[in-house]
Design a protein around this motif. Structure first.
Motif, PDB file in Angstrom:
ATOM      1  N   LYS A 133     -63.478  93.246 -31.572  1.00  0.00           N
ATOM      2  CA  LYS A 133     -63.236  94.391 -32.445  1.00  0.00           C
ATOM      3  C   LYS A 133     -61.871  95.000 -32.156  1.00  0.00           C
ATOM      4  CE  LYS A 133     -67.094  96.949 -32.067  1.00  0.00           C
ATOM      5  NZ  LYS A 133     -67.920  98.093 -32.528  1.00  0.00           N
ATOM      6  N   GLU A 134     -61.496  94.959 -30.890  1.00  0.00           N
ATOM      7  CA  GLU A 134     -60.180  95.502 -30.545  1.00  0.00           C
ATOM      8  C   GLU A 134     -59.084  94.801 -31.343  1.00  0.00           C
ATOM      9  OE1 GLU A 134     -58.997  94.960 -26.512  1.00  0.00           O
ATOM     10  OE2 GLU A 134     -57.954  96.872 -26.444  1.00  0.00           O
ATOM     11  N   SER A 135     -59.189  93.484 -31.473  1.00  0.00           N
ATOM     12  CA  SER A 135     -58.188  92.755 -32.252  1.00  0.00           C
ATOM     13  C   SER A 135     -58.230  93.164 -33.720  1.00  0.00           C
ATOM     14  CB  SER A 135     -58.422  91.249 -32.121  1.00  0.00           C
ATOM     15  OG  SER A 135     -58.321  90.849 -30.777  1.00  0.00           O
ATOM     16  N   LEU A 136     -59.427  93.361 -34.239  1.00  0.00           N
ATOM     17  CA  LEU A 136     -59.529  93.785 -35.634  1.00  0.00           C
ATOM     18  C   LEU A 136     -58.753  95.077 -35.855  1.00  0.00           C
ATOM     19  CD1 LEU A 136     -63.266  93.048 -36.557  1.00  0.00           C
ATOM     20  CD2 LEU A 136     -61.225  91.693 -37.047  1.00  0.00           C
ATOM     21  N   TYR A 137     -58.962  96.022 -34.959  1.00  0.00           N
ATOM     22  CA  TYR A 137     -58.278  97.305 -35.128  1.00  0.00           C
ATOM     23  C   TYR A 137     -56.784  97.173 -34.870  1.00  0.00           C
ATOM     24  CZ  TYR A 137     -62.721  99.618 -35.716  1.00  0.00           C
ATOM     25  OH  TYR A 137     -63.932 100.014 -36.216  1.00  0.00           O
ATOM     26  N   LYS A 138     -56.416  96.265 -33.974  1.00  0.00           N
ATOM     27  CA  LYS A 138     -54.991  96.066 -33.728  1.00  0.00           C
ATOM     28  C   LYS A 138     -54.307  95.455 -34.952  1.00  0.00           C
ATOM     29  CE  LYS A 138     -51.814  93.989 -30.411  1.00  0.00           C
ATOM     30  NZ  LYS A 138     -51.696  93.327 -29.102  1.00  0.00           N
ATOM     31  N   TRP A 139     -54.993  94.517 -35.598  1.00  0.00           N
ATOM     32  CA  TRP A 139     -54.365  93.795 -36.698  1.00  0.00           C
ATOM     33  C   TRP A 139     -54.404  94.569 -38.010  1.00  0.00           C
ATOM     34  CZ3 TRP A 139     -57.515  88.854 -35.191  1.00  0.00           C
ATOM     35  CH2 TRP A 139     -56.896  88.249 -34.090  1.00  0.00           C
ATOM     36  N   PHE A 140     -55.499  95.273 -38.236  1.00  0.00           N
ATOM     37  CA  PHE A 140     -55.699  95.862 -39.566  1.00  0.00           C
ATOM     38  C   PHE A 140     -55.818  97.380 -39.548  1.00  0.00           C
ATOM     39  CE2 PHE A 140     -57.518  91.562 -39.479  1.00  0.00           C
ATOM     40  CZ  PHE A 140     -56.741  90.956 -40.441  1.00  0.00           C
ATOM     41  N   GLY A 141     -55.648  97.985 -38.394  1.00  0.00           N
ATOM     42  CA  GLY A 141     -55.655  99.435 -38.356  1.00  0.00           C
ATOM     43  C   GLY A 141     -57.050 100.021 -38.265  1.00  0.00           C
ATOM     44  N   ASP A 142     -57.770  99.976 -39.362  1.00  0.00           N
ATOM     45  CA  ASP A 142     -59.140 100.478 -39.366  1.00  0.00           C
ATOM     46  C   ASP A 142     -59.941  99.680 -40.393  1.00  0.00           C
ATOM     47  OD1 ASP A 142     -58.018 101.334 -41.654  1.00  0.00           O
ATOM     48  OD2 ASP A 142     -58.428 103.447 -41.390  1.00  0.00           O
ATOM     49  N   ARG A 143     -61.179 100.098 -40.576  1.00  0.00           N
ATOM     50  CA  ARG A 143     -62.065  99.351 -41.466  1.00  0.00           C
ATOM     51  C   ARG A 143     -61.478  99.259 -42.877  1.00  0.00           C
ATOM     52  NH1 ARG A 143     -66.699 100.208 -44.795  1.00  0.00           N
ATOM     53  NH2 ARG A 143     -68.157  98.475 -44.598  1.00  0.00           N
ATOM     54  N   ASP A 144     -60.971 100.357 -43.361  1.00  0.00           N
ATOM     55  CA  ASP A 144     -60.410 100.336 -44.704  1.00  0.00           C
ATOM     56  C   ASP A 144     -59.234  99.367 -44.799  1.00  0.00           C
ATOM     57  OD1 ASP A 144     -61.360 101.957 -46.969  1.00  0.00           O
ATOM     58  OD2 ASP A 144     -59.217 102.355 -47.244  1.00  0.00           O
ATOM     59  N   GLY A 145     -58.412  99.345 -43.765  1.00  0.00           N
ATOM     60  CA  GLY A 145     -57.298  98.411 -43.785  1.00  0.00           C
ATOM     61  C   GLY A 145     -57.761  96.968 -43.816  1.00  0.00           C
TER      62      GLY A 145
END
Lengths: 216, 216
Positions: free
Chosen positions: A47-59
DNA sequence: TATTTTCCGTACCGTACGTTACGGTTCTCC
DNA sequence: GGAGAACCGTAACGTACGGTACGGAAAATA
């Protein structure tokens, strides 16, 4: 419509594209209820990578919509030899392609999500879908229609209006029914038949040839 | 489509109907993100009563959809004097009414919610919307079309197919654009004009009168 | 091989919301 | 007027999920 169909943010790593494809697959399977944990597990990333790559869920979800939109760039309907047969062929091919797109599970899932988002304030996913779907298609078909008019094959005042009538004849109630969950299977044969019927009807309404033109 | 348009669960107390109207208003204003607390506050009732009356959140929202659906029973398009003028009038009135419905904020909000729900498994709100909207309308218009055919005014093999073409000519891309959040305001004048245009086009395609009939 | 960066897996935190529980008030029926 | 039900307002509980922190592994760089 702000978002131009060109500015596709497809500057994504292969790894990131794999993540976006995982989101698409989850949307088709789970129907909108896609959590970050599910995405991370499905894509085998943290999940950390998800937030790093796309900012947040909406991103992440916005990137998914843009990613899919950048993949749909469908065939171009050339307007070279412009007899009525070529025009009919271009329109029929467009109609069949369009019916195939809007009846695909991916399109249904993505439109469902964009529509659900369109209610909430501050969402532009619907605009992205429209810019890359409905309006992008229109910009590619309207030159064909105008070329047909220049060749004296069809007649209309406004290409946008003519195109909207064509869209209606092609799509009819297919998209709304599919979005609402109606079991409506379009076989390739049915798509071809519907595309030909819609094209015939459109040419009957707007053609200047054998069938007389009709006020519009 | 399982849910018949008749089985409207409108056996609701006035108090409960007021609650459902509050849900509708919230859906239009807030766009789907309707919490039980918001409903309770808006309707000036306790959450305990909400759960007592409607079971759970899903029951409340399902009841809301059914409640709205039971209110939409629009005008009947009589098929008495059957000259081409009366037929044209009936079809135009239907088209204008339909355009008014699908472009209304309530319809947009409710369809958005039903579409969002249609993705999740075990949801029948989409079926309810279709049964009370698209299919109920079809069952009221198809007799008009068939009467027109019996009177020799129009020609077609399958009334369902003819009706779907009419729907396409009337609705075009209006509904999907509105659902996706496109700013598309339909003034009453535009609705009347679009309804007349769609009817003219439909009669041009399927009419047996002055304009020649067209294969379909 | 040593060091730094990236990233996976998982545990954790805070919040929002569905759902339930409860005290106090109004309405109903006798 | 009094007993009981229905109901309002609010507080409380449990869970799901978005977002963050951290330890360790893998990869990259030197």
């Amino acid at each position: 419509m702000a978002t131009a169909p060109d500015e596709t943010g497809d500057a994504f790593t292969e790894r990131q594209q794999a993540v976006l494809d995982a989101v698409l697959a989850l949307m088709v399977e789970e129907g909108g209820d896609v959590t970050m944990t599910m995405v991370a597990r499905r894509a085998s990333c943290s999940k950390e990578s998800l937030y790093k790559w796309f900012g947040d869920r909406d991103g992440l979800l916005t990137a998914t919509v843009r990613w899919q939109a950048s993949k749909v760039r469908a065939g171009n309907y050339d307007r070279q030899r412009l007899d009525v047969l070529a025009l009919r062929d271009s329109l029929t091919r467009f109609a069949a392609n369009w019916l195939g797109v809007i009846s695909s599970p991916t399109s249904i899932a993505l439109n469902r999500f964009a529509i659900a988002q369109a209610g909430a304030r501050g969402s532009n996913l619907g605009a992205i879908m429209l810019a890359n779907g409905r309006f992008a298609i229109g910009e590619r078909i309207k030159p064909v229609l105008e070329a047909g008019r220049d060749a004296g094959l069809i007649g209309f005042d406004d290409s946008e209006t003519a195109f909207r009538s064509f869209l209606g004849l092609v799509g009819r109630d297919v998209q709304i029914r599919l979005l609402l969950g109606d079991r409506l299977t379009l076989s390739p044969a049915e798509i071809e038949r519907d595309a030909a019927r819609a094209t015939d009807q459109f040419l009957a309404l707007y053609g200047t040839g054998t069938a007389g033109p009709v006020s519009h």
